[in-house]
Design a protein around this motif. Structure first.
Motif, short mmCIF file in Angstrom:
data_model
loop_
_atom_site.label_atom_id
_atom_site.label_comp_id
_atom_site.label_asym_id
_atom_site.label_seq_id
_atom_site.Cartn_x
_atom_site.Cartn_y
_atom_site.Cartn_z
N GLN A 1 0.42 -1.12 0.30
CA GLN A 1 -0.15 -0.51 0.11
C GLN A 1 0.97 1.26 0.37
O GLN A 1 1.11 2.33 -0.97
CB GLN A 1 -0.59 -0.25 1.25
CG GLN A 1 -2.12 0.78 1.39
CD GLN A 1 -2.75 0.69 2.36
OE1 GLN A 1 -2.82 -0.12 3.22
NE2 GLN A 1 -3.80 1.78 2.40
N GLU B 1 -3.80 -2.64 -2.42
CA GLU B 1 -4.38 -0.95 -2.77
C GLU B 1 -3.03 -0.12 -3.89
O GLU B 1 -2.86 1.13 -3.35
CB GLU B 1 -4.50 0.48 -1.30
CG GLU B 1 -5.52 -0.35 0.08
CD GLU B 1 -6.38 0.41 -0.99
OE1 GLU B 1 -7.02 0.95 -1.94
OE2 GLU B 1 -7.95 0.16 -0.21
N THR C 1 -3.01 0.91 -6.59
CA THR C 1 -2.93 1.41 -8.16
C THR C 1 -3.78 2.69 -7.30
O THR C 1 -4.36 3.74 -7.43
CB THR C 1 -4.13 1.29 -8.80
OG1 THR C 1 -5.34 0.63 -7.95
CG2 THR C 1 -3.26 0.36 -9.61
N ALA C 2 -4.03 2.62 -5.51
CA ALA C 2 -5.21 3.93 -4.29
C ALA C 2 -3.88 5.37 -4.92
O ALA C 2 -4.90 6.32 -4.82
CB ALA C 2 -4.97 3.16 -2.84
N HIS D 1 -10.85 0.29 -2.38
CA HIS D 1 -11.43 0.39 -2.16
C HIS D 1 -12.56 0.27 -2.73
O HIS D 1 -13.73 1.03 -3.03
CB HIS D 1 -11.44 0.96 -1.03
CG HIS D 1 -11.13 1.83 -0.27
ND1 HIS D 1 -11.08 0.65 0.95
CD2 HIS D 1 -9.75 1.62 0.81
CE1 HIS D 1 -10.47 0.29 1.55
NE2 HIS D 1 -9.45 0.96 1.77
N THR E 1 -6.62 8.98 -0.15
CA THR E 1 -6.08 7.66 -0.19
C THR E 1 -6.21 6.27 0.74
O THR E 1 -5.32 6.59 2.12
CB THR E 1 -4.30 7.80 -0.87
OG1 THR E 1 -4.53 8.94 -1.44
CG2 THR E 1 -3.91 6.70 -1.18
N GLY E 2 -6.31 4.90 0.26
CA GLY E 2 -6.41 4.27 1.23
C GLY E 2 -7.64 4.15 2.38
O GLY E 2 -7.71 2.95 3.28
N LEU E 3 -8.41 5.24 2.10
CA LEU E 3 -9.70 5.02 2.72
C LEU E 3 -11.23 4.28 1.81
O LEU E 3 -11.03 4.52 0.89
CB LEU E 3 -9.82 5.99 3.16
CG LEU E 3 -9.74 7.13 3.68
CD1 LEU E 3 -10.33 8.72 3.70
CD2 LEU E 3 -9.03 6.28 4.90
N ASP E 4 -11.92 2.96 2.48
CA ASP E 4 -13.04 2.53 2.03
C ASP E 4 -13.86 4.28 1.41
O ASP E 4 -14.19 5.43 2.35
CB ASP E 4 -14.18 1.59 3.10
CG ASP E 4 -13.76 2.24 3.74
OD1 ASP E 4 -14.33 3.32 3.94
OD2 ASP E 4 -13.84 1.67 5.20
N ARG E 5 -14.69 3.22 0.53
CA ARG E 5 -15.31 4.26 -0.08
C ARG E 5 -16.44 5.64 1.27
O ARG E 5 -16.69 6.36 1.06
CB ARG E 5 -17.22 4.33 -0.76
CG ARG E 5 -18.01 4.87 -1.73
CD ARG E 5 -16.76 6.00 -2.56
NE ARG E 5 -15.53 6.00 -2.69
CZ ARG E 5 -15.24 7.04 -3.64
NH1 ARG E 5 -15.12 8.32 -3.28
NH2 ARG E 5 -13.97 6.59 -4.32
N HIS F 1 -5.51 12.54 -6.87
CA HIS F 1 -6.05 11.92 -8.08
C HIS F 1 -6.87 11.12 -8.57
O HIS F 1 -7.06 10.61 -9.34
CB HIS F 1 -4.89 11.37 -8.94
CG HIS F 1 -4.67 10.15 -7.91
ND1 HIS F 1 -4.51 9.99 -6.23
CD2 HIS F 1 -5.41 8.73 -7.10
CE1 HIS F 1 -4.96 8.67 -5.91
NE2 HIS F 1 -5.83 7.90 -6.42
#
Lengths: 229, 306
Positions: free
Chosen positions: A87, A167, A169-170, A200, B174-178, B203
């Motif tokens: 990540q 993750e 491509t997050a 996500h 970034t890295g958070l769920d929806r 982005h």
């Protein structure tokens, strides 16, 4: 049986149990999506599958062979079959190394001929879209997205049979995200690799994965439920 | 007439390397009003984060900066000390929570320290954490015990603790769920609705579309398009913006052909021309940003001819 699988894996940090008897498999040539709440144990599961973190209980198997348990004895040959995109690329790269050396790390570690390393690095850089001026920089001098592309090149360098993208491509923009998905899909078609995509981003998983697993939030009363969606 | 919260004019940032010069930000101008949420989008490495670090005086020694950036028409962000400005008047949600958090202190200690430094009671820590969707129970954990998304939310809480009127949020979702993405975006939107200003560097085009009043698109160190959000998503003017939108998974999921140019060797003309299907000889010269897009061949009619 060509698959990377977790069997009844449990992991706790102190009193907090983040994975409880979780089982799932990634077949060769298959793209499996994994989604779930933030802090729900997705990254822990990736580390266990990547053989870099021991599970408290349960085990991981590779192509039907049990390769690790709670004691965490892992044959080196098994590690080389699994590539990982973590990540956070900053936490996954050595800040002292130039990007070309970061990409070359798995090649040198697996005995790739020295004379061919430079050529392979250049080929990988071209594949992921890293220009020559970036290859000579160190992580602090480039953006997270560029560093993640270097990590993608590193993950593909030794042609793993399974790729775990946590993750991955997050932090990438839409165009680079589509490019990475294309690179990985092409690699999969060429090599038959199995890919786990943790994300996500539901539209991304819908577009990319063959099936999506929903990692339900953990409670002490319930075992972890990995539900196919 | 309202006083702009931030005016940036002709901002240029260069990094001197041993053998080359990196053109990180070039001739960038923008104005953001109180209550406005501006999203800055673009490919990785286009200069978005350098813009944030420049406005907070966080550039390394090999950087040279020219141009003008003024906060509330009374404070230059490019000259002089930023004590009393950084954190208090301009907050930053950093892009990499893993490296931004002190690893030897718990979340609670970090948050209480920030609150105290800005004259707020330590007892506010739980509320500030809860506001960003961070469970106060987890405040007693160390950064390495937090997931990427939890660390991200803690960084957002730290940036919001001093309640800065201008917040620069560098990839805060970034890295958070929806649901948490939506929660964070709604929080930023509410701050703007209360008269504060947010520059959302992201982005994530979906996030920009959800909350931004305006979107500025950066490519190879320059702003190439600046439009109100609805207009940009409905009728992008720059071919690069159209390409970015077409790359979304729920649209074409096609990458913009080719790769961004090296920032050490930018062409004299339009940097997007080698990837553009509309490029011709005219693109060998730099177009002006006189309409919504910096392009010789915009996809919509420019209000003012370039």
């Amino acid at each position: 049986m060509s698959e990377l699988a977790a069997h009844g894996v449990s992991v706790a940090y102190g009193r907090q149990r983040v994975l409880d008897q979780l089982s799932l498999h990634i077949g060769a040539g298959e793209t499996v999506g994994l989604r779930g709440a933030s802090g729900g144990g997705k990254s822990t599961l990736v580390r266990v599958l990547a053989l870099v973190q021991a599970a408290d209980a349960g085990h991981v198997s590779l192509d039907g062979v049990r390769i690790t348990g709670a004691r965490h004895h892992v044959p080196a040959a098994a590690r080389t079959r699994i590539g990982v995109l973590f990540q956070s690329p900053r936490g996954a790269t050595d800040p002292r190394l130039r990007l070309d050396d970061i990409v070359a790390e798995p090649l040198r570690a697996t005995g790739y001929p020295d004379a061919a390393v430079r050529e392979r690095v250049s080929e990988l850089a071209d594949l992921v879209g890293l220009t020559p001026d970036l290859l000579i920089r160190r992580p602090h001098a480039i953006s997270d997205g560029q560093l993640q592309r270097a990590c993608l090149a590193r993950a593909l360098a030794h042609r793993p049979g399974y790729l775990l993208c946590d993750e991955a491509t997050a932090m990438l923009d839409a165009s680079t995200q589509a490019h990475v998905a294309r690179v990985l899909t092409d690699y999969q078609l060429e090599s038959g690799a199995g890919i786990l995509v943790v994300s996500h981003d539901q539209p991304l998983l819908t577009r990319w994965a063959d099936r999506v697993i929903d990692l339900q939030p953990q409670t002490h009363e319930h075992r972890h439920a990995a539900t196919s969606v | 007439m309202t006083t702009p919260r931030l005016s940036v004019d002709g901002l240029t940032v260069r990094f001197r390397l041993r053998t080359a010069v990196v053109h990180a930000v070039t001739d960038l101008s923008l104005t953001v009003q109180p209550g406005e949420l501006l999203a800055v989008v673009g490919e990785s490495g286009c200069g978005k984060s350098v813009l944030a670090h420049t406005l907070l005086g966080l550039l390394p020694r090999n950087a040279t900066v020219s141009g003008r950036a003024v906060l509330d028409e009374d404070t230059s962000l490019l000259t002089g000390r930023l004590t009393g400005v950084r954190g208090r008047r301009v907050g930053l949600v950093p892009q990499s929570p893993a490296t931004a958090l002190n690893p030897v202190r718990t979340g609670r200690r970090l948050l209480e320290e920030t609150l105290r430094a800005h004259g707020r009671p330590r007892t506010d820590a739980d509320r500030v954490a809860a506001d960003v969707g961070f469970d106060p129970i987890d405040l007693d954990r160390y950064p390495h015990e937090l997931s990427g998304g939890m660390a991200q939310r803690l960084c957002t809480a730290l940036a919001l603790a001093p309640e800065p009127p201008l917040l620069i949020a560098d990839e805060p979702t970034t890295g958070l769920d929806r649901p948490l993405v939506d929660h964070t975006l709604d929080l930023l939107r509410r701050r703007c609705d209360a008269g504060n200003t947010v520059i959302l560097i992201t982005h994530d085009l979906t996030a920009a579309q959800r909350v931004a009043d305006r979107v500025a698109v950066m490519y190879a160190s320059r702003i190439v398009e600046d439009q109100p959000t609805n207009a940009l998503f409905a009728t992008p003017a720059h071919p690069y913006t159209a390409g970015l939108l077409d790359a979304l998974p729920d649209r074409g999921f096609r990458a913009v052909p080719g790769h961004p140019p090296m920032l050490t060797a930018l062409p004299a003309g339009c940097a997007f021309a080698p990837r553009c299907t509309r490029a011709n000889d005219a693109c060998a010269t730099m177009p002006n940003l006189s309409g919504p897009a910096r392009c010789h061949h915009p996809l919509i009619e420019q209000e003012v001819a370039a």
